[in-house]
Design an enzyme around this catalytic site. Structure first.
Site, short mmCIF file in Angstrom:
data_model
loop_
_atom_site.label_atom_id
_atom_site.label_comp_id
_atom_site.label_asym_id
_atom_site.label_seq_id
_atom_site.Cartn_x
_atom_site.Cartn_y
_atom_site.Cartn_z
N THR A 178 60.22 47.05 58.33
CA THR A 178 59.53 45.76 58.37
C THR A 178 58.11 45.81 57.90
O THR A 178 57.52 46.88 57.77
CB THR A 178 59.45 45.39 59.86
OG1 THR A 178 60.76 45.38 60.36
CG2 THR A 178 58.83 44.05 60.09
N ASP A 201 57.83 39.65 57.62
CA ASP A 201 58.80 39.43 56.55
C ASP A 201 60.13 39.09 57.22
O ASP A 201 60.18 38.94 58.44
CB ASP A 201 58.92 40.69 55.67
CG ASP A 201 59.69 41.80 56.36
OD1 ASP A 201 60.65 42.31 55.77
OD2 ASP A 201 59.32 42.11 57.51
N ARG A 228 63.42 40.62 56.41
CA ARG A 228 64.57 41.45 56.02
C ARG A 228 64.96 42.39 57.16
O ARG A 228 64.11 43.07 57.71
CB ARG A 228 64.22 42.27 54.78
CG ARG A 228 65.30 43.27 54.39
CD ARG A 228 64.89 44.12 53.22
NE ARG A 228 64.98 43.39 51.96
CZ ARG A 228 64.77 43.92 50.77
NH1 ARG A 228 64.45 45.19 50.67
NH2 ARG A 228 64.87 43.20 49.68
N LYS A 239 61.55 37.52 62.94
CA LYS A 239 60.91 38.65 63.60
C LYS A 239 59.76 38.24 64.50
O LYS A 239 59.19 39.07 65.20
CB LYS A 239 60.39 39.64 62.56
CG LYS A 239 61.52 40.19 61.73
CD LYS A 239 61.08 41.31 60.85
CE LYS A 239 62.18 41.62 59.86
NZ LYS A 239 61.85 42.68 58.94
N GLY A 259 61.08 47.92 64.25
CA GLY A 259 61.84 49.01 64.86
C GLY A 259 63.29 48.58 64.98
O GLY A 259 63.81 47.87 64.14
N SER A 274 57.38 49.67 58.45
CA SER A 274 57.37 50.57 57.29
C SER A 274 56.42 50.07 56.21
O SER A 274 55.88 50.84 55.43
CB SER A 274 58.78 50.73 56.73
OG SER A 274 59.29 49.46 56.39
N ASP A 317 57.24 47.75 49.58
CA ASP A 317 57.99 48.56 50.53
C ASP A 317 59.46 48.18 50.43
O ASP A 317 59.80 47.00 50.39
CB ASP A 317 57.48 48.31 51.95
CG ASP A 317 58.32 48.99 52.99
OD1 ASP A 317 58.64 48.35 54.00
OD2 ASP A 317 58.67 50.17 52.79
N SER A 369 61.12 46.15 53.46
CA SER A 369 60.73 44.76 53.73
C SER A 369 61.09 43.91 52.54
O SER A 369 61.09 44.38 51.40
CB SER A 369 59.22 44.65 53.94
OG SER A 369 58.77 45.66 54.78
#
Lengths: 241, 273
Positions: free
Chosen positions: B40, B56, B58, B72, B86, B168, B205, B208
């Site tokens: 994320t 985000d 995803r 999220k 996580g 991440s 990233d 994400s």
């Protein structure tokens, strides 16, 4: 009491083990490079870490190679010095031909790529990520080789932490025909973020440029990074007065 | 006489027996089942009038995108929201649990919930599970004592910060914040900076992606801007799918063969049943 005889350990394996690179000792952190209107800029900090100690604070990790290239490295400093020795021989032999031709950045990059890949295949890598930038005959070149032999070319590159912290900024703000001032400002922005968030970065930087066969640049020290003490740290936060 | 242990009350705290069993199974070569992680980018920042949270959308299951538009940013209280990174199940469960605890507390005290209450409940729960509850959270809200922004790590440690990123994509988002954050941002500046940081995570990233969710919390008002930005639209040429117009393919030659030349209707009896 008679001691039991222990057979001598096989020496062959020990000899082999001691000749291979297992882990780096004195390391440099990220290098960033970008192409701008007149040439290429490479930047790195001047730190050499020995594990978690900042052992050396004036390590120049960017060096000129021949007439046309700049080589920057992150990773093991002693391996960088070996690479410089090999490149020195390479440039010397090329100069001895005296044919008016000189090795450009593309050729040096290819040599480095072969060297790194062959070392990796023998399980004895040179523990470095190299950034090779240069200008020859008006053509700008910027490439990366890392310790396993992966290589590529791009308009802006970074090694180590720079990949995570500097690359996003460069992807958002790099464009063709950056002027010299804009390019240096962009590089400084990336170096500052690296200084904040990379624990092995120090506040002394080296910025080198390669412009049409002329390399120039220098080292700068950033004193006292001025950051305001954010009000949110004071509790209770004086908010609704 | 044998001691009877069955009457002892159950001991509190986490029982690590199954963890030991799992380690033993891994040693024997059994692969543990994967779990849905949110890989994320979540961010938060404090601006002039309150707090802006961003995330985000995803959700990944290893290398596969499991949910292209998940939520999220979780509700904790009318004035407190929490972004979670996580393991998706852990973040959902932990935020739901603390949210209901906060509601019960509101009924008991008759007052608006405070961010530090949510923070303490979260950190003591996560610490007691010693990091096995894999939830990394960005908790933000505005209460009577002012705006607050905290990060909570899976092992139970917390930070109080003016701007924070987790997940991440945190480094990509942090590079945007470190170069552009200043104190006293206005609401629009705050939202655009948060959106820029999330977009940096989305495009740099791999864990994400998809859209940007934003939540703006100020004194007395919360705005949950679901899908504030959609920088990754699905591009279809037409909603009907493919359309083959005359002229798409070059015609080299044409030959028309009628399928039925003469149809003779033979007189006959009706079929017997």
């Amino acid at each position: 009491m008679a001691e039991t005889l222990v057979p001598p350990k096989s020496h062959a394996i020990d000899e082999l083990a001691s000749e291979r690179t297992l882990y780096p000792y004195v390391t440099g952190t990220s290098v960033i490079g970008l192409k701008y209107k007149d040439g290429v800029i490479l930047a790195a900090d001047l730190g050499g870490s020995y594990g978690s100690t900042l052992r050396y604070k004036s390590v120049e990790r960017i060096k000129p190679i021949g007439k046309h290239s700049l080589l920057g490295t992150s990773g093991e400093i002693s391996d960088f010095q070996e690479i410089l020795k090999y490149l020195d021989e390479l440039i010397l032999y090329d100069n001895m031909w005296e044919d008016g031709n000189s090795l450009g950045p593309k050729e040096v990059h290819n040599y480095l790529n072969r060297m790194m890949y062959n070392r990796r295949n023998k399980f004895n890598p040179l523990w470095n990520s190299l950034v090779l930038g240069g200008v020859k005959n008006g053509q700008k070149y910027l490439g990366v080789v890392n310790m396993i032999g992966t290589h590529f070319e791009d308009n802006h590159v970074a090694t180590g932490f720079g990949n995570h912290l500097a690359r996003p900024i460069l992807r958002a703000e790099w464009h063709e025909n950056l002027s010299f001032e804009e390019a240096v400002k962009l590089v400084e922005k990336c170096l500052l973020v690296l200084l904040y968030r990379d624990r092995s970065a120090i506040n002394k930087f080296q910025i080198q440029l390669m412009v049409k066969g002329v390399t120039c640049g220098g080292n700068i020290t950033v004193h006292l990074v001025k950051r305001p003490i954010f009000c949110i740290y004071f509790q209770p936060y004086i908010y609704f007065t | 006489m044998a001691r009877v242990d069955t009457d002892l009350p159950p001991k509190g705290g986490f029982s690590f027996d199954l963890c030991r069993r799992n380690e033993m199974l891994v040693k024997k070569g059994v692969t543990l089942p994967g779990f849905k992680k949110t890989g994320t980018t979540i961010v938060g920042l404090v601006f002039q009038d309150g707090v802006v949270l961003g995330a985000d959308t995803r959700a990944t299951e290893g290398p596969i995108v499991a949910d292209k538009n998940c939520e999220k940013i979780h509700y904790m209280a009318p004035n407190i929201y929490c972004c979670g990174a996580g393991t998706a199940a852990d973040t959902e469960a932990v935020t739901d649990m603390v949210s209901s605890q906060l509601q019960l507390h509101r009924y008991a005290t008759g007052r608006e919930s405070r961010v530090v209450t949510a923070l303490t409940l979260l950190k003591s729960h996560l610490f007691s599970y010693q990091g096995h509850v894999s939830a990394a959270l960005v908790l933000g809200g505005v209460d009577v004592t002012g705006p607050h922004l905290h990060t909570v790590y899976p092992h139970g440690s917390t930070d109080t910060l003016p701007f924070a990123t987790m997940g991440s994509g945190s480094l990509a988002a942090m590079s945007v914040f470190e170069s552009k954050f200043k104190e006293g941002l206005t609401r629009d500046e705050g939202i655009s900076l948060v959106a820029e940081a999330i977009c940096s995570g989305i495009f740099n990233d791999l864990g994400s992606g998809s859209n940007v969710d934003v939540c703006v919390i100020t004194k007395g008002k919360t705005e949950y801007l679901r899908n504030h930005l959609l920088p990754n639209p699905r591009t279809y040429v037409s909603s009907r799918g493919y359309s083959f117009v005359n002229g798409h393919t070059e015609v080299l030659s044409t030959k028309i063969i009628p399928l039925m030349e003469n149809v003779e209707i033979a007189e006959g009896d009706v079929m017997e049943e």
